[in-house]
Design a protein around this motif. Structure first.
Motif, mmCIF file in Angstrom:
data_model
loop_
_atom_site.group_PDB
_atom_site.id
_atom_site.type_symbol
_atom_site.label_atom_id
_atom_site.label_comp_id
_atom_site.label_asym_id
_atom_site.label_seq_id
_atom_site.Cartn_x
_atom_site.Cartn_y
_atom_site.Cartn_z
ATOM 1 N N ALA A 116 0.810 -1.216 0.000
ATOM 2 C CA ALA A 116 0.000 0.000 0.000
ATOM 3 C C ALA A 116 0.842 1.264 0.000
ATOM 4 O O ALA A 116 2.062 1.220 0.155
ATOM 5 C CB ALA A 116 -0.918 -0.006 1.233
ATOM 6 N N SER A 117 0.154 2.399 -0.165
ATOM 7 C CA SER A 117 0.805 3.700 -0.036
ATOM 8 C C SER A 117 -0.076 4.622 0.791
ATOM 9 O O SER A 117 -1.300 4.463 0.829
ATOM 10 C CB SER A 117 1.038 4.332 -1.421
ATOM 11 O OG SER A 117 -0.186 4.763 -1.983
ATOM 12 N N ASP A 157 17.409 5.077 9.874
ATOM 13 C CA ASP A 157 18.124 6.331 9.640
ATOM 14 C C ASP A 157 17.502 7.166 8.527
ATOM 15 O O ASP A 157 18.114 8.103 8.021
ATOM 16 C CB ASP A 157 19.600 6.054 9.335
ATOM 17 C CG ASP A 157 19.787 5.135 8.136
ATOM 18 O OD1 ASP A 157 18.776 4.637 7.603
ATOM 19 O OD2 ASP A 157 20.941 4.915 7.737
ATOM 20 N N GLU A 158 16.268 6.824 8.148
ATOM 21 C CA GLU A 158 15.560 7.606 7.131
ATOM 22 C C GLU A 158 14.066 7.415 7.311
ATOM 23 O O GLU A 158 13.617 6.474 7.970
ATOM 24 C CB GLU A 158 15.957 7.163 5.722
ATOM 25 C CG GLU A 158 15.573 5.729 5.395
ATOM 26 C CD GLU A 158 15.940 5.314 3.979
ATOM 27 O OE1 GLU A 158 15.047 5.350 3.120
ATOM 28 O OE2 GLU A 158 17.109 4.964 3.754
ATOM 29 N N ILE A 159 13.296 8.333 6.760
ATOM 30 C CA ILE A 159 11.843 8.167 6.736
ATOM 31 C C ILE A 159 11.515 7.138 5.673
ATOM 32 O O ILE A 159 11.905 7.287 4.514
ATOM 33 C CB ILE A 159 11.140 9.493 6.431
ATOM 34 C CG1 ILE A 159 11.364 10.484 7.574
ATOM 35 C CG2 ILE A 159 9.646 9.275 6.200
ATOM 36 C CD1 ILE A 159 10.814 11.865 7.314
ATOM 37 N N THR A 160 10.819 6.084 6.063
ATOM 38 C CA THR A 160 10.542 5.009 5.111
ATOM 39 C C THR A 160 9.287 4.245 5.499
ATOM 40 O O THR A 160 8.940 4.146 6.678
ATOM 41 C CB THR A 160 11.732 4.030 5.023
ATOM 42 O OG1 THR A 160 11.443 3.014 4.045
ATOM 43 C CG2 THR A 160 12.025 3.359 6.355
ATOM 44 N N GLY A 161 8.608 3.729 4.482
ATOM 45 C CA GLY A 161 7.509 2.827 4.716
ATOM 46 C C GLY A 161 8.050 1.419 4.909
ATOM 47 O O GLY A 161 9.262 1.187 4.913
ATOM 48 N N GLY A 162 7.144 0.477 5.064
ATOM 49 C CA GLY A 162 7.553 -0.916 5.240
ATOM 50 C C GLY A 162 6.986 -1.480 6.526
ATOM 51 O O GLY A 162 7.266 -0.950 7.608
ATOM 52 N N THR A 163 6.171 -2.523 6.422
ATOM 53 C CA THR A 163 5.559 -3.147 7.591
ATOM 54 C C THR A 163 5.638 -4.668 7.456
ATOM 55 O O THR A 163 5.802 -5.181 6.351
ATOM 56 C CB THR A 163 4.068 -2.760 7.723
ATOM 57 O OG1 THR A 163 3.292 -3.564 6.802
ATOM 58 C CG2 THR A 163 3.841 -1.286 7.418
ATOM 59 N N THR A 168 5.130 -0.820 1.957
ATOM 60 C CA THR A 168 4.386 0.434 1.877
ATOM 61 C C THR A 168 5.318 1.552 1.435
ATOM 62 O O THR A 168 6.541 1.448 1.556
ATOM 63 C CB THR A 168 3.766 0.831 3.234
ATOM 64 O OG1 THR A 168 4.800 0.904 4.229
ATOM 65 C CG2 THR A 168 2.709 -0.166 3.684
ATOM 66 N N THR A 169 4.705 2.624 0.935
ATOM 67 C CA THR A 169 5.469 3.810 0.573
ATOM 68 C C THR A 169 4.733 5.054 1.039
ATOM 69 O O THR A 169 3.527 5.013 1.284
ATOM 70 C CB THR A 169 5.726 3.883 -0.947
ATOM 71 O OG1 THR A 169 6.598 4.986 -1.230
ATOM 72 C CG2 THR A 169 4.431 4.059 -1.719
ATOM 73 N N LEU A 170 5.462 6.149 1.152
ATOM 74 C CA LEU A 170 4.907 7.433 1.576
ATOM 75 C C LEU A 170 4.908 8.374 0.390
ATOM 76 O O LEU A 170 5.952 8.610 -0.215
ATOM 77 C CB LEU A 170 5.748 8.026 2.713
ATOM 78 C CG LEU A 170 6.070 7.079 3.887
ATOM 79 C CD1 LEU A 170 7.148 7.677 4.765
ATOM 80 C CD2 LEU A 170 4.823 6.805 4.695
ATOM 81 N N ALA A 171 3.748 8.931 0.072
ATOM 82 C CA ALA A 171 3.634 9.746 -1.137
ATOM 83 C C ALA A 171 3.681 11.251 -0.882
ATOM 84 O O ALA A 171 3.796 12.028 -1.813
ATOM 85 C CB ALA A 171 2.327 9.411 -1.854
ATOM 86 N N ARG A 177 6.423 12.896 -3.378
ATOM 87 C CA ARG A 177 7.469 11.956 -2.981
ATOM 88 C C ARG A 177 7.204 10.599 -3.625
ATOM 89 O O ARG A 177 6.151 10.006 -3.425
ATOM 90 C CB ARG A 177 7.513 11.811 -1.459
ATOM 91 C CG ARG A 177 8.595 10.839 -0.974
ATOM 92 C CD ARG A 177 8.450 10.580 0.519
ATOM 93 N NE ARG A 177 9.494 9.721 1.035
ATOM 94 C CZ ARG A 177 9.472 8.390 0.996
ATOM 95 N NH1 ARG A 177 8.441 7.758 0.433
ATOM 96 N NH2 ARG A 177 10.463 7.673 1.501
ATOM 97 N N MET A 178 8.174 10.092 -4.368
ATOM 98 C CA MET A 178 8.054 8.782 -4.991
ATOM 99 C C MET A 178 8.720 7.714 -4.111
ATOM 100 O O MET A 178 9.497 8.043 -3.220
ATOM 101 C CB MET A 178 8.674 8.811 -6.386
ATOM 102 C CG MET A 178 7.790 9.512 -7.408
ATOM 103 S SD MET A 178 6.242 8.607 -7.650
ATOM 104 C CE MET A 178 5.239 9.853 -8.473
ATOM 105 N N PRO A 179 8.423 6.434 -4.338
ATOM 106 C CA PRO A 179 8.992 5.377 -3.495
ATOM 107 C C PRO A 179 10.512 5.453 -3.412
ATOM 108 O O PRO A 179 11.190 5.665 -4.416
ATOM 109 C CB PRO A 179 8.538 4.094 -4.199
ATOM 110 C CG PRO A 179 7.264 4.479 -4.861
ATOM 111 C CD PRO A 179 7.485 5.889 -5.329
ATOM 112 N N SER A 180 11.020 5.280 -2.197
ATOM 113 C CA SER A 180 12.459 5.316 -1.971
ATOM 114 C C SER A 180 13.095 3.978 -2.333
ATOM 115 O O SER A 180 12.404 2.982 -2.538
ATOM 116 C CB SER A 180 12.750 5.631 -0.500
ATOM 117 O OG SER A 180 12.353 4.538 0.321
ATOM 118 N N GLU A 181 14.405 3.967 -2.391
ATOM 119 C CA GLU A 181 15.133 2.729 -2.698
ATOM 120 C C GLU A 181 14.821 1.651 -1.675
ATOM 121 O O GLU A 181 14.640 0.484 -2.013
ATOM 122 C CB GLU A 181 16.638 3.020 -2.728
ATOM 123 C CG GLU A 181 17.484 1.825 -3.110
ATOM 124 C CD GLU A 181 18.971 2.140 -3.183
ATOM 125 O OE1 GLU A 181 19.783 1.195 -3.103
ATOM 126 O OE2 GLU A 181 19.318 3.333 -3.329
#
Length: 203
Positions: A116-117, A157-163, A168-171, A177-181
């Motif tokens: 999800a996002s 050490d960074e703002i990131t999605g993931g559960t 998940t990603t933060l838009a 904001r596009m999905p991070s690496e």
């Protein structure tokens, strides 16, 4: 062994995650991976006013899935943006059309997974995924998430999605904001993990 990645995306965030999920699934030997989008319910006029029409050109060639096609897969990985802590209406509308599959038990025993996002860090990522699971359980699907063997889940050490429930990603509230690496790496891990489990069940 067939894996369907089925998504709805407004501005392309979930589409990018879907591509990463599909890439991960393709790493599993024997996996036949297909990418689909669910039908749009908004008019072209509304999409234009939302500023989404241009962004959607990136995945315009992805085929629109029909409910009956879910039965062809050994695993289905669903992707949706969040709407107030729940799945998007377009995804809900698609799932509401799967009553015939439910009646026939067509998805019983198949693997189901969700990513999800959200616009913000705490915008309902986990509730969106876990509430989505309710529908999959009614279909008798075997739910798979993202275990903590995925290193991306513990990045601090960074703002990131993931559960552990799914990638998940933060838009951001304006969609800029596009999905991070790291988020894409979690999505790729999820795709591979789901495909591996589906392969074991299929065998």
């Amino acid at each position: 062994m067939k894996v369907h990645v089925v998504f709805y995306s407004t501005y392309g965030h979930v589409y990018q995650m879907a591509e990463a999920v599909a890439d991960g699934a393709r790493e599993v030997a024997g996996a036949e991976v297909s990418l689909f989008q669910v039908p749009e319910t908004l008019t072209e006029v509304v999409l234009e006013k939302m500023g989404a029409k241009e962004a959607r050109k990136a995945f315009a060639d992805v085929p629109v899935i029909e409910p009956k096609q879910l039965a062809e897969a050994d695993a289905v990985i669903f992707g949706t943006p969040t709407r107030f802590g729940n799945m998007a209406a377009q995804m809900r509308s698609f799932l509401d059309a799967t009553g015939g599959l439910w009646k026939n038990g067509s998805l019983v025993g198949k693997v189901g997974s969700v990513f999800a996002s959200t616009a913000t860090q705490h915008g309902g990522q986990e509730t969106t995924i876990t509430s989505f699971h309710t529908t999959l359980l009614h279909h008798g699907m075997v739910i798979v998430g993202v275990p903590y063997s995925c290193a991306g889940l513990t990045v601090m050490d960074e703002i990131t999605g993931g559960t552990p429930y799914g990638a998940t990603t933060l838009a951001k509230d304006d969609g800029s904001r596009m999905p991070s690496e790291n988020e894409l790496s979690i999505a790729k891990f999820q795709g591979k993990h789901v495909a591996e489990i589906a392969a074991k069940l299929a065998s």
